[in-house]
Design a protein around this motif. Sequence first.
Motif, PDB file in Angstrom:
ATOM      1  N   GLY A  96       0.835  -1.188   0.000  1.00 58.25           N
ATOM      2  CA  GLY A  96       0.000   0.000   0.000  1.00 58.25           C
ATOM      3  C   GLY A  96       0.870   1.238   0.000  1.00 58.25           C
ATOM      4  O   GLY A  96       2.094   1.145   0.158  1.00 58.25           O
ATOM      5  N   LEU A  97       0.255   2.407  -0.141  1.00 61.67           N
ATOM      6  CA  LEU A  97       1.017   3.648  -0.284  1.00 61.67           C
ATOM      7  C   LEU A  97       0.838   4.632   0.864  1.00 61.67           C
ATOM      8  O   LEU A  97       1.600   5.584   0.989  1.00 61.67           O
ATOM      9  N   ASP A  98      -0.173   4.431   1.715  1.00 58.85           N
ATOM     10  CA  ASP A  98      -0.474   5.426   2.748  1.00 58.85           C
ATOM     11  C   ASP A  98       0.310   5.242   4.043  1.00 58.85           C
ATOM     12  O   ASP A  98       0.143   6.023   4.980  1.00 58.85           O
ATOM     13  N   GLY A  99       1.152   4.235   4.121  1.00 61.43           N
ATOM     14  CA  GLY A  99       1.934   3.994   5.326  1.00 61.43           C
ATOM     15  C   GLY A  99       2.253   2.523   5.460  1.00 61.43           C
ATOM     16  O   GLY A  99       1.917   1.713   4.588  1.00 61.43           O
ATOM     17  N   VAL A 100       2.909   2.179   6.565  1.00 59.87           N
ATOM     18  CA  VAL A 100       3.364   0.809   6.796  1.00 59.87           C
ATOM     19  C   VAL A 100       2.914   0.351   8.179  1.00 59.87           C
ATOM     20  O   VAL A 100       3.104   1.069   9.164  1.00 59.87           O
ATOM     21  N   ASP A 131       4.011   6.409   0.053  1.00 63.67           N
ATOM     22  CA  ASP A 131       3.889   7.852  -0.142  1.00 63.67           C
ATOM     23  C   ASP A 131       4.053   8.619   1.164  1.00 63.67           C
ATOM     24  O   ASP A 131       4.432   9.781   1.154  1.00 63.67           O
ATOM     25  N   HIS A 132       3.716   7.969   2.268  1.00 62.25           N
ATOM     26  CA  HIS A 132       3.812   8.596   3.590  1.00 62.25           C
ATOM     27  C   HIS A 132       4.682   7.723   4.486  1.00 62.25           C
ATOM     28  O   HIS A 132       4.490   6.511   4.552  1.00 62.25           O
ATOM     29  N   ALA A 133       5.608   8.346   5.190  1.00 65.17           N
ATOM     30  CA  ALA A 133       6.494   7.614   6.110  1.00 65.17           C
ATOM     31  C   ALA A 133       5.832   7.521   7.479  1.00 65.17           C
ATOM     32  O   ALA A 133       6.358   7.971   8.487  1.00 65.17           O
ATOM     33  N   ASP A 134       4.644   6.929   7.491  1.00 65.86           N
ATOM     34  CA  ASP A 134       3.897   6.688   8.724  1.00 65.86           C
ATOM     35  C   ASP A 134       4.008   5.203   9.044  1.00 65.86           C
ATOM     36  O   ASP A 134       3.685   4.352   8.211  1.00 65.86           O
ATOM     37  N   VAL A 135       4.459   4.902  10.247  1.00 66.25           N
ATOM     38  CA  VAL A 135       4.682   3.513  10.644  1.00 66.25           C
ATOM     39  C   VAL A 135       3.828   3.194  11.865  1.00 66.25           C
ATOM     40  O   VAL A 135       3.844   3.931  12.857  1.00 66.25           O
ATOM     41  N   LEU A 175      -3.535   7.881  10.810  1.00 62.48           N
ATOM     42  CA  LEU A 175      -3.229   8.146   9.394  1.00 62.48           C
ATOM     43  C   LEU A 175      -3.556   9.580   9.019  1.00 62.48           C
ATOM     44  O   LEU A 175      -4.466  10.202   9.557  1.00 62.48           O
ATOM     45  N   ARG A 176      -2.808  10.099   8.050  1.00 62.71           N
ATOM     46  CA  ARG A 176      -3.050  11.477   7.557  1.00 62.71           C
ATOM     47  C   ARG A 176      -4.211  11.499   6.611  1.00 62.71           C
ATOM     48  O   ARG A 176      -4.435  10.602   5.848  1.00 62.71           O
TER      49      ARG A 176
END
Length: 197
Positions: A96-100, A144-148, A196-197
């Motif tokens: 996915g692209l919105d985070g991990v 796309d986002h470095a949200d973990v 999440l953003r």
Amino acid sequence: MNADMLLAAAEALPDPRGHAPAAPGAVLVGYGAVEELARFATDPGWTVHAPGHPVEVRRAIEHAVRRGERAYVHLSGMSNAEPRGVTEGFELVREGLDGVVAAVGATLDPVLRATAGLDLTVLYAVTVRPFDEVGLRTAVLAADHADVVLVEPGQPGLSARYVAETLVHVPHRLLALGGADGLDEAALARAIRGFLR
């Protein structure tokens, strides 16, 4: 209590009465002992496994015995429906692209249900230490986002320091959730969606 996890551990541990020479190292097994999990996870001399299925329990113990590791195997009261093929490092379960989301052990199934419909990469690990820096960094850089979001069977933040060290040059956000929180999949879904953003 998940008797299958305990039975798998008992079957995989070598018979101490056997006549084969003992391999160097030691394998210790703890059932639901989050304090012990935290203690061994901070000791660099130990490999730490938190398998999420009885097949993974057997594999982790047999692997540690063969390699003569000093290994701690944490057994959870929960189990994933199916075993995964990973023994070390992170396995890519979903892209996915919105985070991990990095799920450890028996947290995988609740994480997959909680993140259904979200565009998130889901990683799975059986081994807590050593921490798979390359696997995490690769997944974060591909998003796309470095949200973990880190979901572990022990206390929240058990591996947070390792995430921070791995991503020291990558501006990121981290949400650390632990099994000791008593989070069910609905609570996981709320926490992840709120982060999440």
